[in-house]
Design a protein around this motif. Structure first.
Motif, PDB file in Angstrom:
ATOM      1  N   GLU A   1       0.824  -1.222   0.000  1.00 46.45           N
ATOM      2  CA  GLU A   1       0.000   0.000   0.000  1.00 46.45           C
ATOM      3  C   GLU A   1       0.862   1.278   0.000  1.00 46.45           C
ATOM      4  O   GLU A   1       0.742   2.112  -0.893  1.00 46.45           O
ATOM      5  CB  GLU A   1      -0.950  -0.029   1.211  1.00 46.45           C
ATOM      6  CG  GLU A   1      -2.021   1.045   1.220  1.00 46.45           C
ATOM      7  CD  GLU A   1      -2.957   0.958   0.008  1.00 46.45           C
ATOM      8  OE1 GLU A   1      -3.714   1.915  -0.171  1.00 46.45           O
ATOM      9  OE2 GLU A   1      -2.905  -0.029  -0.753  1.00 46.45           O
ATOM     10  N   ASP A   2       1.742   1.396   0.987  1.00 49.28           N
ATOM     11  CA  ASP A   2       2.535   2.623   1.110  1.00 49.28           C
ATOM     12  C   ASP A   2       4.010   2.365   0.770  1.00 49.28           C
ATOM     13  O   ASP A   2       4.885   3.103   1.206  1.00 49.28           O
ATOM     14  CB  ASP A   2       2.422   3.178   2.529  1.00 49.28           C
ATOM     15  CG  ASP A   2       2.993   2.207   3.568  1.00 49.28           C
ATOM     16  OD1 ASP A   2       3.227   1.025   3.219  1.00 49.28           O
ATOM     17  OD2 ASP A   2       3.228   2.622   4.714  1.00 49.28           O
ATOM     18  N   ALA A   3       4.256   1.320  -0.016  1.00 47.85           N
ATOM     19  CA  ALA A   3       5.642   0.883  -0.208  1.00 47.85           C
ATOM     20  C   ALA A   3       6.244   1.362  -1.532  1.00 47.85           C
ATOM     21  O   ALA A   3       5.531   1.582  -2.510  1.00 47.85           O
ATOM     22  CB  ALA A   3       5.712  -0.640  -0.144  1.00 47.85           C
ATOM     23  N   VAL A   4       7.550   1.537  -1.542  1.00 44.52           N
ATOM     24  CA  VAL A   4       8.268   1.848  -2.779  1.00 44.52           C
ATOM     25  C   VAL A   4       9.443   0.888  -2.954  1.00 44.52           C
ATOM     26  O   VAL A   4       9.959   0.321  -1.990  1.00 44.52           O
ATOM     27  CB  VAL A   4       8.818   3.295  -2.821  1.00 44.52           C
ATOM     28  CG1 VAL A   4       7.700   4.318  -2.715  1.00 44.52           C
ATOM     29  CG2 VAL A   4       9.858   3.512  -1.751  1.00 44.52           C
ATOM     30  N   LEU A   5       9.825   0.737  -4.210  1.00 44.10           N
ATOM     31  CA  LEU A   5      11.019  -0.022  -4.577  1.00 44.10           C
ATOM     32  C   LEU A   5      12.095   0.997  -4.942  1.00 44.10           C
ATOM     33  O   LEU A   5      11.852   1.878  -5.776  1.00 44.10           O
ATOM     34  CB  LEU A   5      10.687  -0.895  -5.792  1.00 44.10           C
ATOM     35  CG  LEU A   5      11.829  -1.601  -6.511  1.00 44.10           C
ATOM     36  CD1 LEU A   5      12.418  -2.692  -5.618  1.00 44.10           C
ATOM     37  CD2 LEU A   5      11.325  -2.222  -7.823  1.00 44.10           C
ATOM     38  N   VAL A   6      13.254   0.918  -4.308  1.00 49.04           N
ATOM     39  CA  VAL A   6      14.368   1.800  -4.675  1.00 49.04           C
ATOM     40  C   VAL A   6      15.465   0.929  -5.288  1.00 49.04           C
ATOM     41  O   VAL A   6      15.944  -0.016  -4.659  1.00 49.04           O
ATOM     42  CB  VAL A   6      14.927   2.567  -3.460  1.00 49.04           C
ATOM     43  CG1 VAL A   6      16.101   3.453  -3.885  1.00 49.04           C
ATOM     44  CG2 VAL A   6      13.844   3.401  -2.798  1.00 49.04           C
TER      45      VAL A   6
END
Lengths: 460, 460
Positions: free
Chosen positions: B375-380
């Motif tokens: 939901e509130d996640a990002v991939l860096v």
């Protein structure tokens, strides 16, 4: 090539050519007479009784022969896959001794480093248990059961200066400034000693084959208790589990060709001559036939973990290097265990290809802290004769069923556990048939079975 | 031998001979003109501006050039270790298409199996992001940035019949009876397609070197979004992390000689000629000198994980195959990354020993389910220029600091995150010095830095 060996495969055997001793009987003597584990103290007649493949008597130590740590032990011979019980076992205590270097007793030894003064510890006790599961002949297992602990003792004493320094009162300072040993911990030295002694053991078999008959090979698993830690060193398909009243934890990985796929594939890819012309290091989802040539098929190459496609050619008709036969993965259709000792003469049936270059004698070593979670826990170590027919969870249930029925002050209670586990795995003979059946009606183990049950805490 | 190379080692470089392009400039043309990532759409003058190693401008996509999934991107050139920014990046969408086989459009293709009738799905979208971190020349990275996604598209479409069958309405029954494909899942086919396309990419570099100048090598990391799953394929020392407001999880392992010790050591032990006469596959706790010969030293051999002892001899004076130099592990004192593309001409300095046989182009692929915890996640994803100077935890803090300061409907907010991360890693120039410093006073990255920030859910 395909199927050529399949008729010869015995589902009870780790080797695809059952009963065939790899080394032709020749004039060389055996280094050690065949027998049962030293701690059983059996005479020749009793050893004979143990080898009855029809009644398969379950053997436990005599009442007065308690093992170290009051461990329990039981064994039974196979149902006819070989004439002898090819499992072996050893239990020993030895010491890492500070003194032998200091007073020059071991004068031929080259000291690694001077050891620091002081410290109350003069020796560190080491408790050793091992199971050896032989195949294609008894000798490698017998030899390793007599010698491996001596090699481990030697290798541990070879790094004693480090061990006492790190364990001793002068710790930190010396450890870092004198040896660049910042990353050297006691457990890395114990792991190294175990690895090195396994390598030496296998080398000694090669060396002594010049003068002795040393048939077959063996899987090996070692449990070492040292300075509050448990080390499990495994090279083969014996297995160790931890269990307490609630859970089981597998402490070793079974070293099969399937589990060791990547190590073996990389070696074969790097030196394709090791696998000859009949095998391929590609894997397929099914058997490839001449009808597939020119069509696209699924495959995976060495180092791949997923599946991709290729257009099939003649090479894809070769036999996969690692393939499941009779329910077990085998390397080049021959051996179902990828680490251990011996097997130096083992060849693929009807070929000049040796297996040994793709096998390894190096154990995988795991370390467990015995400071917590051991109160009611036991270590169960056994050859695959047990694990092939009983789940780890069923082992745990049996362990605590038997323990709950015994008095805590009964020193033989762990023998009773081991005996019950072997009994369950072997089962009872099927009347008039060459087979054994477990209580639940499924097949009992036709293999040699050896079980050690070792309490880890005082509250078991 | 010892120390011969140490003077040449640049702590900013993955290769011990900084600036030296491995392939002598010759008459062969380059296959692709050097440039910056296609999605930046820079003209020649703008590409020039990007290469200013004194001001090091941070480049982000123009406002109208949004990446797929509204991902953010930023890059900066190194501080002088090479003339060009050798990082590259690609973002593409493509499809696995059911139709092209059915209507015979791709008539040269050999069908793997007939595909089943029906099913509403006619194409499966695939979203692809990649970072390539070049070394010893820009060409391998440029070429892979132009071609790798095409190979992945080709390999995925090569197994489309399976994928549609498993994903489609006729699932179970067909999957098992027609193909023996019980163990074949969609993700094992995607992993296989990624592995196979990486292998093909490296092979294509070898093939095209006959006609083109293709200098250097590159690390590569790929993120693939497909049927609700995220695949991270990593061959090198770029890195991907997952982060949400509370935790970070590293999604890839850095493929360095140190991390890949066992794979490399086994290859070297199996074919010792690969490492020549100057290197040893033993490791030591310190440098062994002539004074040590005849004395006992600590060492570990290939396949050992612990330390044991041996009596030192001449062979122990050789240089360890994998050794930390200037803070980074290097293979044969030369390269700090053990997987990737290219490097076919890379040799140990002043020797005839090639590195390539011990390197690998095969990625390690990991799969993550995007159904929950996104939901509130990002991939860096970033090249090591970022990770060398900023911890994963600091990256997470920065990500959410920037996001919290932006409006959720601002499509450029992930560019702002990427820009801030690059800014923090680069730092500011030290007045009058050839160096860069971060806010906390420590050294900024002197390397090329490339960062992708990809939202995983809608609630970021």
């Amino acid at each position: 090539m395909w199927g050529k060996l399949q008729g010869a495969i015995d589902r009870f055997s780790k080797i695809a050519q059952p009963g065939e001793e790899q080394e032709a009987t020749n004039s060389k003597p055996r280094k050690f007479t065949y027998g049962r584990p030293e701690f059983l103290q059996l005479n020749d007649d009793e050893v004979q009784v143990c080898q009855d493949i029809y009644t398969r008597p379950i053997i436990v130590p005599r009442d007065e022969m308690l093992l170290l740590r009051t461990a329990g032990y039981a064994e039974v011979i196979n149902g006819g896959k070989s004439k002898l019980n090819e499992d072996q076992s050893t239990s020993k205590q030895f010491f890492i001794k500070k003194k032998s270097v200091r007073n020059g007793a071991a004068s031929t030894e080259i000291p690694l480093e001077p050891i620091p003064d002081g410290g109350p510890m003069n020796e560190i006790p080491v408790t050793y248990f091992a199971i050896f599961d032989g195949h294609a002949g008894p000798d490698a297992a017998v030899m390793a059961s007599k010698l491996l602990h001596k090699l481990i003792e030697e290798k541990l004493n070879g790094v004693k200066d480090f061990i006492f320094e790190i364990a001793g009162p002068t710790k930190g300072q010396l450890g870092e400034s004198k040896h660049d040993s910042k990353s050297i911990s006691i457990h890395s030295l114990v792991i190294g000693a175990l690895e090195q002694s396994f390598i030496s053991m296998d080398q000694q078999i090669i060396d002594e084959k010049q003068n002795y008959t040393i048939s077959g090979g063996c899987a090996v698993i070692v449990a070492l208790f040292l300075l509050g830690k448990l080390y499990i060193a495994n090279a083969g398909d014996c297995r160790a589990i931890y269990c307490n009243k609630k859970v089981t934890v597998q402490l070793s990985n079974d070293m099969t060709p399937h589990y060791e796929r990547q190590r073996i594939m990389i070696q074969a890819m790097t030196r394709p001559e090791l696998i000859g012309e009949d095998f391929t290091y590609n894997e397929y989802t099914r058997r490839i036939t001449r009808n597939d040539i020119g069509k696209r098929i699924l495959y995976r190459g060495p180092m791949m973990t997923g599946w991709s496609y290729k257009v099939a050619d003649e090479d894809d008709l070769k036999v996969p290097l690692i393939f499941k036969l009779g329910g077990k993965s085998r390397l080049m259709q021959t051996i179902g265990v990828s680490r251990g000792f011996g097997d130096h003469d083992l060849r693929v049936f009807d070929s000049r290809i040796y297996l040994k270059p793709l096998l390894s004698a190096v154990p995988e070593v795991k370390v467990f802290d015995l400071k917590s979670n051991v109160e009611d826990a036991v270590l169960v170590m056994a050859s695959d004769g047990l694990w092939d027919v009983i789940t780890t969870e069923d082992v745990r249930t049996t362990v605590y069923n038997v323990l709950n029925q015994s008095r805590k002050d009964d020193p033989k209670r762990f023998n009773a556990v081991a005996q019950e586990l072997v009994m369950q795995a072997r089962g009872t003979p099927i009347h008039g048939m060459n087979g054994w059946t477990k209580k639940d009606g499924t097949a009992g183990s036709f293999d040699d079975i050896t079980v050690l049950v070792i309490p880890l805490g005082d509250g078991v």
